[in-house]
Design an enzyme around this catalytic site. Structure first.
Site, PDB file in Angstrom:
ATOM      1  CG  MET A  29      24.056  22.797   9.991  1.00  0.00           C
ATOM      2  SD  MET A  29      25.215  22.145  11.196  1.00  0.00           S
ATOM      3  CE  MET A  29      24.429  22.630  12.706  1.00  0.00           C
ATOM      4  CB  ALA A  31      16.106  20.584  11.819  1.00  0.00           C
ATOM      5  CG  HIS A  36      16.468  27.606   8.821  1.00  0.00           C
ATOM      6  ND1 HIS A  36      15.980  26.732   9.767  1.00  0.00           N
ATOM      7  CD2 HIS A  36      17.805  27.655   9.011  1.00  0.00           C
ATOM      8  CE1 HIS A  36      16.969  26.265  10.495  1.00  0.00           C
ATOM      9  NE2 HIS A  36      18.101  26.811  10.066  1.00  0.00           N
ATOM     10  CE  LYS A 149      19.312  29.877  17.101  1.00  0.00           C
ATOM     11  NZ  LYS A 149      20.566  29.190  17.515  1.00  0.00           N
ATOM     12  CG  ASP A 150      23.906  30.544  15.326  1.00  0.00           C
ATOM     13  OD1 ASP A 150      24.229  29.936  16.350  1.00  0.00           O
ATOM     14  OD2 ASP A 150      22.931  30.217  14.626  1.00  0.00           O
ATOM     15  NE  ARG A 187      22.203  22.162  19.361  1.00  0.00           N
ATOM     16  CZ  ARG A 187      23.057  22.654  18.481  1.00  0.00           C
ATOM     17  NH1 ARG A 187      22.806  23.825  17.909  1.00  0.00           N
ATOM     18  NH2 ARG A 187      24.151  21.992  18.167  1.00  0.00           N
TER      19      ARG A 187
HETATM   20  O1  PAF Z   1      24.307  28.140  11.385  1.00  0.00           O
HETATM   21  C1  PAF Z   1      24.323  26.991  10.877  1.00  0.00           C
HETATM   22  O2  PAF Z   1      23.299  26.344  10.665  1.00  0.00           O
HETATM   23  C2  PAF Z   1      25.657  26.356  10.529  1.00  0.00           C
HETATM   24  O3  PAF Z   1      26.627  26.731  11.452  1.00  0.00           O
HETATM   25  C3  PAF Z   1      26.124  26.643   9.096  1.00  0.00           C
HETATM   26  C4  PAF Z   1      26.365  28.115   8.883  1.00  0.00           C
HETATM   27  C5  PAF Z   1      25.080  26.134   8.113  1.00  0.00           C
HETATM   28  C6  PAF Z   1      27.430  25.900   8.809  1.00  0.00           C
HETATM   29  O4  PAF Z   1      27.294  24.533   8.961  1.00  0.00           O
END
Ligand code: PAF
Length: 279
Positions: A29, A31, A36, A149-150, A187
């Site tokens: 997303m 930022a 990343h 993290k997610d 964030r």
């Molecule tokens: O983890 C994220 O940044 C978002 O949930 C994703 C996987 C890009 C989906 O919008």
């Protein structure tokens, strides 16, 4: 580095690739931070070409303010990706993805969606499932890279891939942390100086919880963490849970053959931070 905003032209480019070329995909997303970029680096090593998407997906935000305030740094993101030799960036508009119906589909993730984040962010995982499936169908990657993290998001995406019989391989990558232990997150740039200074307490606390889990049961450890946050002047605990990595169900009795993780969500002002640790 090629940049596409339209599905049609991206797909034309993908179609033009030679047979056998492997595609690594990093959905984001924007930022972008080092976390990343480490996904991009891994994707680069393991595939012939790397595609990164940058799309702030409106349907996965349960809170309108969170969507409005989500950091947007597109110029910086593009220059970072270029310096990381990313091959293709896909930056669609919401209309390109959703046409005139910005809505989620409804998914059945076998109950994974009702745990932890699912209890506090209504509709979030339907939004994630909707966009990730859409992107997978557009990009048709061989491998897709997500940060741990997610962690719940990764388990949900794996479930979706299995149920919808998608052929992409999901690669989970370790959490990237700042020097003081704070899990990297887009964030974090919204934290005030004071909140930023307080935020490493989250990882410090779950690291201690990990040690305690060696001798105590899950509910004792959860209570201990809750107590640590009780009178914190800056951070407010939303939840802490110790759960089975596969089912994401809270642990009742420890089973030595299973893998567990502690999951936590904390507010610093109106910025919501999540983290987890393997136990
Ligand atoms: O983890 C994220 O940044 C978002 O949930 C994703 C996987 C890009 C989906 O919008």
């Amino acid at each position: 580095m090629l940049i596409f905003t339209e599905i049609k032209s991206l797909q034309q480019k993908i179609k033009s690739l030679k047979n056998g070329v492997t595609i690594g995909f990093v959905p984001t997303m924007g930022a972008l931070h080092e976390g990343h970029l480490s996904l991009v680096g891994k994707a680069k090593k393991e595939n012939d070409i790397v595609i990164v998407s940058i799309f702030v997906n409106p349907t996965q935000f349960d809170n309108a303010d969170d969507l409005t305030n989500y950091p947007k740094t597109i110029e910086k993101d593009l220059s970072l990706l270029k310096s990381f030799s990313c091959d293709i960036v896909f930056t669609p508009t919401p209309e390109e993805i959703y046409a005139d119906d910005i809505q989620s589909q409804s998914f059945d993730f076998d109950g994974l969606e009702f745990q932890m984040e699912g209890k506090f962010r209504a509709g979030h995982f339907n939004g994630v499932g909707t966009i990730v499936e859409r992107l997978f169908k557009v990009v048709k990657p061989h491998k897709a890279y997500f940060g741990e993290k997610d962690f719940q998001q990764i388990q949900i995406i794996r479930k979706m891939v299995e149920k919808r019989k998608l052929t992409v391989q999901i690669i989970a990558c370790p959490i990237h942390r700042e020097k003081d232990g704070l899990a990297m997150s887009s964030r974090n740039m919204r934290l005030t100086k004071e909140q930023r200074a307080a935020a490493p307490f989250i990882y410090e606390t779950i690291k201690k919880a990990k040690i305690q889990f060696g001798t105590k049961n899950a509910s004792e450890v959860v209570k201990w963490v809750e107590n640590e946050f009780q009178n914190h002047p800056i951070l407010r605990l939303e939840y802490v849970e110790i759960a089975d990595e596969d089912t994401l169900l809270p642990v009742e009795t420890k089973n030595p053959t299973k893998k567990y993780r502690a999951f936590i969500a904390v507010f610093a002002g109106n910025v919501r931070l999540i983290d987890n640790i393997s136990l």
